[in-house]
Structures are given as structure tokens and as C-alpha cells.
Write an enzyme that holds these catalytic residues in place. Sequence first.
Site, mmCIF file in Angstrom:
data_model
loop_
_atom_site.group_PDB
_atom_site.id
_atom_site.type_symbol
_atom_site.label_atom_id
_atom_site.label_comp_id
_atom_site.label_asym_id
_atom_site.label_seq_id
_atom_site.Cartn_x
_atom_site.Cartn_y
_atom_site.Cartn_z
ATOM 1 N N GLU A 1 49.262 42.550 49.278
ATOM 2 C CA GLU A 1 48.801 41.742 48.143
ATOM 3 C C GLU A 1 49.416 42.318 46.876
ATOM 4 O OE1 GLU A 1 44.558 42.235 47.503
ATOM 5 O OE2 GLU A 1 44.637 44.317 48.137
ATOM 6 N N LYS B 1 35.557 46.471 47.170
ATOM 7 C CA LYS B 1 36.024 46.387 45.783
ATOM 8 C C LYS B 1 35.383 47.560 45.044
ATOM 9 C CE LYS B 1 36.873 42.816 42.310
ATOM 10 N NZ LYS B 1 38.283 43.098 42.088
ATOM 11 N N ARG C 1 30.012 39.394 48.321
ATOM 12 C CA ARG C 1 31.061 40.430 48.469
ATOM 13 C C ARG C 1 30.602 41.756 47.847
ATOM 14 N NH1 ARG C 1 37.059 39.278 46.293
ATOM 15 N NH2 ARG C 1 36.031 39.580 44.296
HETATM 16 N N1 PMP Z 1 43.314 41.744 45.242
HETATM 17 C C1 PMP Z 1 42.890 42.714 44.428
HETATM 18 C C2 PMP Z 1 43.339 44.106 44.677
HETATM 19 C C3 PMP Z 1 42.013 42.408 43.361
HETATM 20 O O1 PMP Z 1 41.574 43.387 42.562
HETATM 21 C C4 PMP Z 1 41.616 41.065 43.160
HETATM 22 C C5 PMP Z 1 40.662 40.730 42.051
HETATM 23 N N2 PMP Z 1 41.168 41.033 40.780
HETATM 24 C C6 PMP Z 1 42.122 40.081 44.011
HETATM 25 C C7 PMP Z 1 42.947 40.463 45.054
HETATM 26 C C8 PMP Z 1 41.729 38.657 43.846
HETATM 27 O O2 PMP Z 1 40.390 38.497 44.235
HETATM 28 P P1 PMP Z 1 39.459 37.350 43.637
HETATM 29 O O3 PMP Z 1 40.142 36.066 43.934
HETATM 30 O O4 PMP Z 1 38.172 37.496 44.383
HETATM 31 O O5 PMP Z 1 39.348 37.596 42.185
#
Ligand code: PMP
Length: 285
Positions: free
Chosen positions: A184, A151, A52
Site C-alpha cells: 500500500e 491502526k 476497526r
Molecule cells: N493505509 C494506511 C497505512 C493508512 O494509514 C490509511 C489511512 N490513512 C489507509 C491505508 C486508508 O484507510 P482508510 O480508507 O480507512 O482511511
Amino acid sequence: MSLLVYIDGKLLPKEDAKISVFDHGLLYGDGVFEGIRVYKSKVFLMQDHIDRLYESALAIRLEIPLSKPEMIKAVNETVAANHIENGYVRLVITRGAGSLGLDIRRTSNPQVIIIADSISLYDPQLYVDGLKIITAATIRNHPAALSARVKSLNYLNNILAKIEGTDAGCIEALMLNHKGEVAECTGDNIFIIKQGIVKTPPVDAGILEGITRNTVIKLAEQSGITVEQLPFTRHDIFVADECFLTGSAAEVIPVVELDGRMIGDGKPGPVTRDLNEKFKELTQA
Ligand code: PMP
């Protein structure tokens, strides 16, 4: 002993781990990052996070100065040097130092920063009682402006929504997308359960494709549960039987209230508890 931070190919005491004030990571939030868990001295789902990270970098045309195997080695070395058994890795790639302008051609030396540290977890009681969250008025970035799949080091969109949440006494806040659909939370993905079906917004709802999200989808499917990745609205949360969030830091955490309205019977539900158990087992495998 001081924390050792990997920066520019070296492990330095944290006091000496510094970057230029001209780095575009600082000046413009121009860079990408990952947040990764360490369980039992092993970096959890390392390959997924590295993949990622490199996709985020590719999307913003940032060339990471290490190959993927070199990056994995550097992460493992940083975790080992700090004797982290259960903790958290923050992996940051900046655009590098440049001029006071946006032109990426005038930047050089993207910085690779790896911090391996302990993690401050949510209060364990929240996993028993479930979270109360609100819907933020701040919507998620329009995907045509900046894809949430990147990200990036610019988290202002999420920070503004998080402020709304903390102002309301909540540790998370729901974010909708530009179409008014559920996207989200500020740092976690969201799931609901209705009549035994697990539902989560699709990646093109303008969300970060969470690695915990993808892992939980797999765990649910392996236990014979149907998982739907289709758009839904706040209405679907209000009438859901259960709701939970996923993230590397939060893992699987139940949500029992949205905007002062009880979800299901107001207690963490059986499907959430079961998926939480399965996820825990995976982290301890
Ligand atoms: N959405 C956002 C905006 C995030 O920053 C994160 C990670 N902190 C997630 C979802 C969850 O992603 P992951 O399971 O890969 O940590």
C-alpha cells in the site's frame, strides 16, 4: 472560538486538552487511532471506523473504557460542539499513564481523545492531473512483527517511507511487503486497473484494511466491475492501464507515474474517474 477537544469524558478547549508525559501512547506509541471524515455534518461510515478501532484495540489487548454506543455518542457530540460540516475526526486511544517500562499491567486510565477539525485537502489539481509516486526502499512492517491491520499510534514505518517520498518530491510513496509484493502507500491503499479488471492487494499482503478501499470495492462490484484481491508486484503497476489510491483523507486519487515511469497513457483513466464520481456521490448522499 477555541476548538473543543474531547478528552477523558470532557470537552475542553484545545489549550487545556493534555495527557500525562507518562502515557504509553507517548512513551511507546502504545495505542490505536482512527481518521474519519465528516460530510454534511454527518460522520461518514462511523460504524466501520468504530469497529476497526475496537479490533485494533483488541489486537493489542487495550481495553477501551467506553462501549461502542458511548464512543459513537462522544464522536457525534464532539463534531456537533465544534460545528463541523465538512471536516475530519481524529479518534485516539492511548494505553494510559504507567511506569517507565513496557508492562501494560502497570498502566492505568487509557485516554480517549477525540479531535474534530477542518481538513487540509490535497490540491484539487492533483485529482485532475494524477499523482507521481515513487517506491520507498522502506518495506511495510512484517505482519508477523506488527500486523498492518492494527491502526496503531506507531506510524514510524510509514513515516520513514513518507520521508523518502517527500525527498523525491512526491506526496505519497509505494510500500512493498516483505515478499516484494505491492502492499500500500504510506497512508492510502492502492488499486490498479488492467483490461477492465480492478485489482488491489489482499488484506494478508500486510496492509491496513482501508475503509475507503472496502467502499470502493463495493462500488466497483455494484457497477458490474470485477474486483480481484490477489498479490501483485511493481511490474503489474508499470503495465497497468490505470492506478489510483484510496483513503479517508485522499478519497479516490489517480496515480499516473511510478518511479518516473508513466502508467497507461499518463492521464487519469475512465474507470478511476467513474469510481471517483461514485464515491463522491456516496459522501454527498
Ligand atoms: N493505509 C494506511 C497505512 C493508512 O494509514 C490509511 C489511512 N490513512 C489507509 C491505508 C486508508 O484507510 P482508510 O480508507 O480507512 O482511511
